[in-house]
Design a protein around this motif. Structure first.
Motif, PDB file in Angstrom:
ATOM      1  N   CYS C  41       6.054  -0.717   8.911  1.00  0.00           N
ATOM      2  CA  CYS C  41       6.135  -1.752   8.112  1.00  0.00           C
ATOM      3  C   CYS C  41       6.673  -1.230   6.710  1.00  0.00           C
ATOM      4  N   CYS C  42       7.511  -2.281   6.188  1.00  0.00           N
ATOM      5  CA  CYS C  42       8.310  -2.047   4.925  1.00  0.00           C
ATOM      6  C   CYS C  42       7.218  -1.852   3.808  1.00  0.00           C
ATOM      7  N   GLY C  43       5.947  -2.636   4.053  1.00  0.00           N
ATOM      8  CA  GLY C  43       4.992  -2.594   2.805  1.00  0.00           C
ATOM      9  C   GLY C  43       4.731  -3.963   2.089  1.00  0.00           C
ATOM     10  N   GLN C  44       5.751  -4.851   2.458  1.00  0.00           N
ATOM     11  CA  GLN C  44       5.779  -6.122   1.738  1.00  0.00           C
ATOM     12  C   GLN C  44       4.589  -7.217   1.619  1.00  0.00           C
ATOM     13  N   PRO C  45       3.618  -6.996   2.827  1.00  0.00           N
ATOM     14  CA  PRO C  45       2.410  -7.806   2.661  1.00  0.00           C
ATOM     15  C   PRO C  45       1.449  -7.489   1.647  1.00  0.00           C
ATOM     16  N   ALA C  46       1.510  -5.987   1.559  1.00  0.00           N
ATOM     17  CA  ALA C  46       0.871  -5.690   0.353  1.00  0.00           C
ATOM     18  C   ALA C  46       1.282  -5.730  -0.955  1.00  0.00           C
ATOM     19  N   PHE C  47       2.632  -5.208  -0.985  1.00  0.00           N
ATOM     20  CA  PHE C  47       3.400  -5.580  -2.279  1.00  0.00           C
ATOM     21  C   PHE C  47       3.072  -6.843  -2.943  1.00  0.00           C
ATOM     22  N   ASN C  48       3.297  -7.852  -2.054  1.00  0.00           N
ATOM     23  CA  ASN C  48       2.944  -9.316  -2.553  1.00  0.00           C
ATOM     24  C   ASN C  48       1.568  -9.817  -2.820  1.00  0.00           C
ATOM     25  N   ALA C  49       0.644  -8.892  -2.010  1.00  0.00           N
ATOM     26  CA  ALA C  49      -0.809  -9.170  -2.521  1.00  0.00           C
ATOM     27  C   ALA C  49      -1.192  -8.627  -3.558  1.00  0.00           C
ATOM     28  N   GLY C  50      -0.471  -7.687  -4.325  1.00  0.00           N
ATOM     29  CA  GLY C  50      -0.595  -6.947  -5.591  1.00  0.00           C
ATOM     30  C   GLY C  50      -1.463  -5.584  -5.142  1.00  0.00           C
ATOM     31  N   VAL C  72      20.928   0.815   7.153  1.00  0.00           N
ATOM     32  CA  VAL C  72      19.729   0.270   8.029  1.00  0.00           C
ATOM     33  C   VAL C  72      20.088  -1.328   7.843  1.00  0.00           C
ATOM     34  N   VAL C  73      19.773  -1.742   9.126  1.00  0.00           N
ATOM     35  CA  VAL C  73      19.990  -3.132   9.440  1.00  0.00           C
ATOM     36  C   VAL C  73      18.793  -3.897   9.999  1.00  0.00           C
ATOM     37  N   LEU C  74      18.580  -4.797   9.430  1.00  0.00           N
ATOM     38  CA  LEU C  74      17.024  -5.598   9.566  1.00  0.00           C
ATOM     39  C   LEU C  74      17.158  -6.977  10.058  1.00  0.00           C
ATOM     40  N   PRO C  75      16.654  -7.069  11.023  1.00  0.00           N
ATOM     41  CA  PRO C  75      16.743  -8.735  11.435  1.00  0.00           C
ATOM     42  C   PRO C  75      15.790  -9.771  10.750  1.00  0.00           C
ATOM     43  N   SER C  76      15.646  -9.390   9.432  1.00  0.00           N
ATOM     44  CA  SER C  76      14.526 -10.070   8.686  1.00  0.00           C
ATOM     45  C   SER C  76      14.972  -9.975   7.063  1.00  0.00           C
ATOM     46  N   GLY C  77      15.413 -10.923   6.679  1.00  0.00           N
ATOM     47  CA  GLY C  77      15.786 -11.353   5.117  1.00  0.00           C
ATOM     48  C   GLY C  77      14.819 -10.779   4.196  1.00  0.00           C
ATOM     49  N   SER C  78      13.544 -11.375   4.606  1.00  0.00           N
ATOM     50  CA  SER C  78      12.500 -10.862   3.435  1.00  0.00           C
ATOM     51  C   SER C  78      12.241  -9.437   3.509  1.00  0.00           C
ATOM     52  N   CYS C  79      12.257  -8.725   4.544  1.00  0.00           N
ATOM     53  CA  CYS C  79      11.923  -7.274   4.520  1.00  0.00           C
ATOM     54  C   CYS C  79      12.835  -6.487   3.936  1.00  0.00           C
ATOM     55  N   THR C  80      14.323  -7.193   4.115  1.00  0.00           N
ATOM     56  CA  THR C  80      15.541  -6.483   3.504  1.00  0.00           C
ATOM     57  C   THR C  80      15.405  -6.590   2.004  1.00  0.00           C
ATOM     58  N   THR C  81      14.871  -7.844   1.607  1.00  0.00           N
ATOM     59  CA  THR C  81      14.807  -7.899  -0.016  1.00  0.00           C
ATOM     60  C   THR C  81      13.377  -6.844  -0.421  1.00  0.00           C
ATOM     61  N   MET C  82      12.725  -6.576   0.312  1.00  0.00           N
ATOM     62  CA  MET C  82      11.503  -5.616   0.190  1.00  0.00           C
ATOM     63  C   MET C  82      12.174  -4.436  -0.291  1.00  0.00           C
ATOM     64  N   LEU C  83      13.295  -3.788   0.796  1.00  0.00           N
ATOM     65  CA  LEU C  83      13.872  -2.666   0.495  1.00  0.00           C
ATOM     66  C   LEU C  83      14.969  -2.594  -0.796  1.00  0.00           C
ATOM     67  N   ARG C  84      15.625  -3.579  -0.867  1.00  0.00           N
ATOM     68  CA  ARG C  84      16.585  -3.690  -1.898  1.00  0.00           C
ATOM     69  C   ARG C  84      16.005  -4.065  -3.166  1.00  0.00           C
ATOM     70  N   ALA C  85      15.386  -5.099  -3.441  1.00  0.00           N
ATOM     71  CA  ALA C  85      14.847  -5.691  -4.636  1.00  0.00           C
ATOM     72  C   ALA C  85      13.376  -4.892  -5.186  1.00  0.00           C
ATOM     73  N   TYR C  86      12.543  -4.908  -4.217  1.00  0.00           N
ATOM     74  CA  TYR C  86      11.039  -4.621  -4.624  1.00  0.00           C
ATOM     75  C   TYR C  86      10.648  -3.297  -4.516  1.00  0.00           C
ATOM     76  N   SER C  87      11.088  -2.774  -3.651  1.00  0.00           N
ATOM     77  CA  SER C  87      10.394  -1.410  -3.246  1.00  0.00           C
ATOM     78  C   SER C  87      10.866  -0.355  -4.812  1.00  0.00           C
ATOM     79  N   PRO C  88      11.832  -0.535  -5.160  1.00  0.00           N
ATOM     80  CA  PRO C  88      12.243   0.327  -6.353  1.00  0.00           C
ATOM     81  C   PRO C  88      11.190   0.146  -7.461  1.00  0.00           C
ATOM     82  N   ARG C  89      10.774  -0.922  -7.534  1.00  0.00           N
ATOM     83  CA  ARG C  89       9.725  -1.312  -8.645  1.00  0.00           C
ATOM     84  C   ARG C  89       8.271  -0.656  -8.620  1.00  0.00           C
TER      85      ARG C  89
END
Lengths: 460, 304, 240
Positions: C41-50, C72-89
């Motif tokens: 998992c990219c970690g987004q559920p935990a990221f968004n829950a703080g 890296v290609v993902l069939p999910s817009g939201s998980c792609t955003t996690m990798l691209r925009a959120y994960s660095p934070r």
């Protein structure tokens, strides 16, 4: 009764479906007008400029406050400072005593809600009138405002008809024009007989000490022109450095709020009535109010929220706000800006509940005229309150992270999920149970992708 | 709160400690300029805001319009800064009682369709009467808000300046737009070449003359006469009643009715200094009914 | 051209066939696809829950799994955003991990975006001629990454009609933990989407979670809404 957004939202949706309907209709209308008005201009450049100007002002707020005070004093105004709501109430009480005030007319002011001015006036036995039509409606109904710009957008025409019929004796089927005329009659009398007008401030220009007020009805102009005393309640963050800054801010505020080119009436006030002027207040008092703002300023992840010009655009575009309206938040400020500001102004613990009045859709970031990073800040509040989250939630995420960093366990639990779903027809994790209540049972794919890969795709 | 100021400023300074001041963006930053002439843009924007805009190219026409239009009101509260020539011939009343408020704008802003008003003329006359008439000098129609706000620059000229950009309105009742909620329900902005010139000759403007300066008997005497329009079309004055003149067109046999009121209005305009040199001017300054024949009647009487 | 396929945990378990269709489509367009087995998992559920400590662990795991992949290609817009925009934070205080996050961000693409921007796929086959579709723009991919036109352009290239939908860019109400914590509001948001949904053959999106949310809501309300992931529709168009 359970408190907080979560409980109030649930109640509102179950018991007052008309609120969702009225609020959705009104906010879609505001938001569409905003989008059209932004498209007419170089909105992106305006917003960047306005954001930078506000950040600059905040970074030198002490200097601009001192400058504004000096100019206000020079114009003949009196300046007061209030650290909190108690201070502000005491200042008001003294002014009411000093001038023997019996009747007050009020212009719409969110700060006045923060300071609970109406409660004070009631206790003092001072008769007061909210003069903005929307505010007057909710004063009659005994409710707080539910929206920064449209305080009564949660009420539909039928409800307002019934309210006016009961309180003002208008016919039960009166037209909106007739209802407005009935309110006008009461309030016209109030304007002409009140001793004091109380308003907020949209902007205070440091360079000249000009208090700027924006409205569409003319009630603020009347409240600040007819009574002999005018009291301005201004948050310390309301400053702008220069008069010329108003050019963008007045137009941006109107476009963001309602899609207008400019508010129908803009007051630019410089002190009390001058000797050669036919009318106007003899006394002008400006109260600079902190009430938690300096704490927000000190919070480096939240201070941008003090740039807010109270346009309501983030409320209008927020899909969560649209479902419940503002009352469910249980606070003066609702919607995305309310989620960000309220814990900082009042109590960080409020973020535990308010932080989830948001689906993190980020629509608000696209419309904010001063580019407050609202979604980022809401998430920051979630991070701060995660440590105090219920034990079950913390354990669930800790377990989830354990699972997701151990690929073999992850694979096995995928299989278990499938078996459990097929055996019981119902999900067995509590979180999935809550989900199933609104969506029906989860249906995992018959085979996981991993299995398809291993059996089929991986051999290609 | 004697110490509140000190404590608030101390907290603000502590909050800002160790942070770099954010530079102000350069500017004043100017929004992109729309094409077109300022008065035209102003008129279009003010109308879109719900205001009514009139533009007079000659002082006489403005005064004549005023005399005619003001007749619909019982009383007015008028700014002392409005030159006498532009004061409607109405009994004066307090702003609370007047049916009409009359202001003189410091300036108008094309970008937003706003007029800039000053408290030196009084604030309540701008707010309490149900109808608000604002005179604006053409040269004071500015392109941008910043140009109008410069008035605030050094020493603000009055205790309260205000931008009015349309009639008072609210959609607080079920999102339905209502006008005239607290302030004026109608805003009429009249643009004139100059308000200064008029001040000198203002006193000479006649009040509404019941006869309208038109000798109706002279019109009656035209009954039965054959006349020609400016473009040479022939017609006959078939009959003249107490309030109308009926003409029949030779080529088509059609009849047109010309109202006395319109002819009187035209004569008033002419008396006020507006030459009505043809049907087009008649239509603009008097009425839009049978202007070719109406003008020919006036011409036959040597009035136009 | 070779890509690593990041199926994402949700698609792995709930949209497995659609994810398989994504792989089939990529291969049909001449793209080599590999599947790093250790991915979760990219970690987004935990990221968004703080819960950022937990999110960091998953994000770091994901960095390690996809190290060395060109794309890296993902069939999910939201998980792609996690990798691209959120994960660095998540790694602002950890330089090597922060740089690894930026590096991964630079190589990650949502499927439709990848097909348009990298593969430059124009002709996917006209297999959806006459099919009426409503496209739901996932909030994160459309607003944070600006991927709005690519999926619609691809769908239209298949002959399908993407029907105008007034609420197509509004949040469906899923929002991860939000849908559990504030379920009634979340469902009311889905209702707004469903109540404005035009008459279509399929409701589609690049975000499986949103589709699951709306489909689940439609089911409990007894509405007849057919939901298909964009990867399945595109593969169907190509495959006939």
């Amino acid at each position: 009764m359970a408190k907080g957004y979560k409980a109030a939202a649930k109640r509102a949706l179950a018991e007052q479906p008309q609120v969702r309907e009225s609020v959705t209709r009104a906010t879609l209308h505001f938001d569409a007008n905003r989008a059209r008005a932004y498209a007419e201009v170089e909105a992106e450049a305006w917003r960047d400029w306005a954001a930078a100007t506000k950040r600059h002002t905040l970074s030198r707020l002490d200097r601009y406050l001192i400058q504004a005070e000096a100019r206000l004093l020079a114009s003949g105004a009196e300046v007061h400072w209030a650290e909190d709501a108690d201070d502000a109430q005491q200042i008001l009480r003294e002014l009411i005593d000093r001038y023997g005030v019996q009747r007050v007319v009020k212009g719409k002011s969110m700060l006045s809600e923060e300071l609970e001015v109406n409660g004070l006036l009631e206790r003092l036995g001072v008769e007061f009138f909210e003069t903005d039509l929307g505010e007057y409606i909710i004063q009659l109904a005994g409710e707080p405002p539910s929206h920064i710009v449209g305080p009564a957008i949660h009420k539909n025409l039928e409800e307002i008809r019934a309210l006016f019929h009961e309180k003002l004796g208008t016919p039960p089927d009166a037209s909106p024009g007739a209802l407005a005329a009935a309110a006008r009659k009461v309030l016209r009398e109030a304007f002409l007989t009140a001793d004091m007008g109380i308003s907020g401030a949209n902007f205070v220009v440091a360079e000249t000490g000009t208090v700027v007020l924006v409205e569409n009805e003319g009630n603020i102009r009347l409240s600040t022109s007819a009574p002999r005393v005018h009291v301005v309640l201004a948050g310390i963050e309301k400053l702008l450095p220069r008069v010329c800054d108003l050019e963008i801010f007045l137009q941006l505020l109107a476009r963001a709020a309602t899609g207008q080119k400019i508010g129908t009436f803009v007051s630019l006030l410089n002190g009390p009535r001058r000797p050669d002027e036919p009318d106007g207040p003899e006394h002008l008092h400006v109260v600079f109010v902190d009430n938690g703002r300096s704490s927000v300023l000190a919070d480096r992840e939240m201070y941008e929220a003090l740039s807010c010009i109270r346009c309501g655009a983030c409320l209008n575009t927020c899909p969560v706000y649209r479902q419940t309206g503002g009352h469910a938040y249980g606070q003066v400020y609702s919607g995305p800006i309310g989620i960000v500001l309220t814990p900082g102004l009042r109590d960080p613990r409020l973020a535990e509940d308010l932080g989830y009045a948001c689906s993190l859709c980020t629509a608000c970031a696209d419309v904010c005229p001063v580019k407050i990073p609202l979604p980022k800040q809401i998430l920051t509040w979630r991070v701060r309150s995660a440590k105090r989250a219920p034990a079950a939630e913390r354990m669930a995420f800790a377990g989830y992270a354990q699972l997701m960093t151990r690929p073999r366990f992850y694979r096995i639990s995928g299989k278990l999920l499938r078996i459990a779903a097929s055996l019981t027809g119902a999900p067995w994790l509590p979180v999935l149970g809550a989900w199933a209540a609104g969506h029906g049972a989860l249906e995992p794919s018959p085979k996981s992708f991993r299995e398809i890969w291993e059996e089929d795709l991986g051999n290609a | 709160m004697p110490d509140a100021k000190r404590r608030i400023l101390r907290r603000v300074r502590r909050a800002l400690e160790g942070r770099w001041p954010v530079e102000a963006p350069t500017g004043p930053w100017r929004p992109a300029v729309e094409e077109g002439e300022a008065v035209e843009r102003f008129s279009a924007h003010a109308r879109a805001n719900g205001a009514e805009v009139l533009r007079f190219t000659e002082p006489g026409a403005a005064r004549a319009w005023l005399a005619d239009w003001a007749a619909g009101f019982a009383s007015a509260a008028v700014s002392p800064q409005v030159p006498a020539a532009y004061v409607p011939p109405l009994p004066a009343a307090t702003p609370a009682e007047a049916e009409l408020g009359v202001s003189r704008a410091l300036a108008a802003v094309a970008d937003t369709g706003s007029v800039l008003l000053s408290s030196s003329e009084g604030r309540l006359l701008q707010l309490l009467p149900p109808v608000h008439l604002v005179w604006v000098e053409e040269t004071r129609v500015l392109r941008h808000l910043a140009e109008a706000l410069e008035a605030l620059g050094g020493e603000p000229p009055a205790s309260a300046l205000a931008l009015h950009s349309g009639p008072s309105k609210s959609a607080d009742i079920g999102q339905i737009m209502v006008q005239g909620v607290h302030g004026p329900g109608r805003l009429i902005i009249a643009i004139v070449p100059s308000l200064e010139d008029a001040a000198g000759e203002g006193k000479t403007v006649p009040g509404p003359d019941p006869a309208g300066g038109l000798d109706w008997d002279a019109v009656r005497s035209l009954a039965g006469r054959d006349l020609t329009t400016k473009r040479g079309g022939s017609f006959t004055v078939e009959r003249v009643t107490e309030n109308t003149a009926v003409v029949r067109v030779g080529s088509s046999g059609k009849t047109y009715t010309i109202r006395r009121h319109c002819l009187e209005k035209a004569v008033q305009r002419i008396a006020a200094g507006t030459p009505i040199s043809g049907p087009a001017a008649y239509r603009r300054h008097a009425c839009n009914e049978a202007p070719a024949y109406a003008w020919a009647l006036l011409h036959a009487l040597d009035l136009a | 051209m070779r890509v690593c396929f990041f199926v994402t945990c949700l698609a792995d378990q709930f949209f497995a066939e659609a994810a398989a269709d994504a792989v089939r489509l990529l291969r049909a367009l001449g793209v080599g696809v590999s599947f790093p087995r250790a991915q979760t998992c990219c970690g987004q559920p935990a990221f968004n829950a703080g819960h950022w400590d937990e999110a960091r662990k998953m994000a770091a795991h994901t960095q390690d799994v996809f190290e060395g992949c060109e794309y890296v290609v993902l069939p999910s817009g939201s998980c792609t955003t996690m990798l691209r925009a959120y994960s660095p934070r998540l790694f602002e205080g950890d330089r090597p991990r922060y740089e690894a996050a930026l590096d991964l961000a630079g190589r990650s693409y949502e499927l439709a975006e990848f097909l348009v921007k990298v593969v430059n796929a124009k002709d996917l086959g006209r297999g959806l001629e006459g099919v009426r579709l409503a496209y739901h723009h996932g909030c994160h991919v459309s607003r944070e990454l600006g991927v709005k036109e690519e999926p619609v352009r691809l769908l239209e290239a298949t002959g399908a009609e993407v029907v105008p939908w007034e609420a197509d860019q509004e949040c469906c109400g899923f929002g991860g933990v939000f849908s559990v914590k504030n379920a009634p509001v979340s469902l009311a948001m889905a209702d707004r989407k469903l109540d404005t949904l035009p008459e279509v053959d399929y409701l589609t999106s690049a975000d499986g979670a949103c589709l699951m949310h709306m489909a689940g809501r439609a089911r409990t309300r007894g509405l007849d809404v057919n939901v298909r992931h964009i990867a399945s529709l595109l593969w169907e168009a190509r495959n006939g």
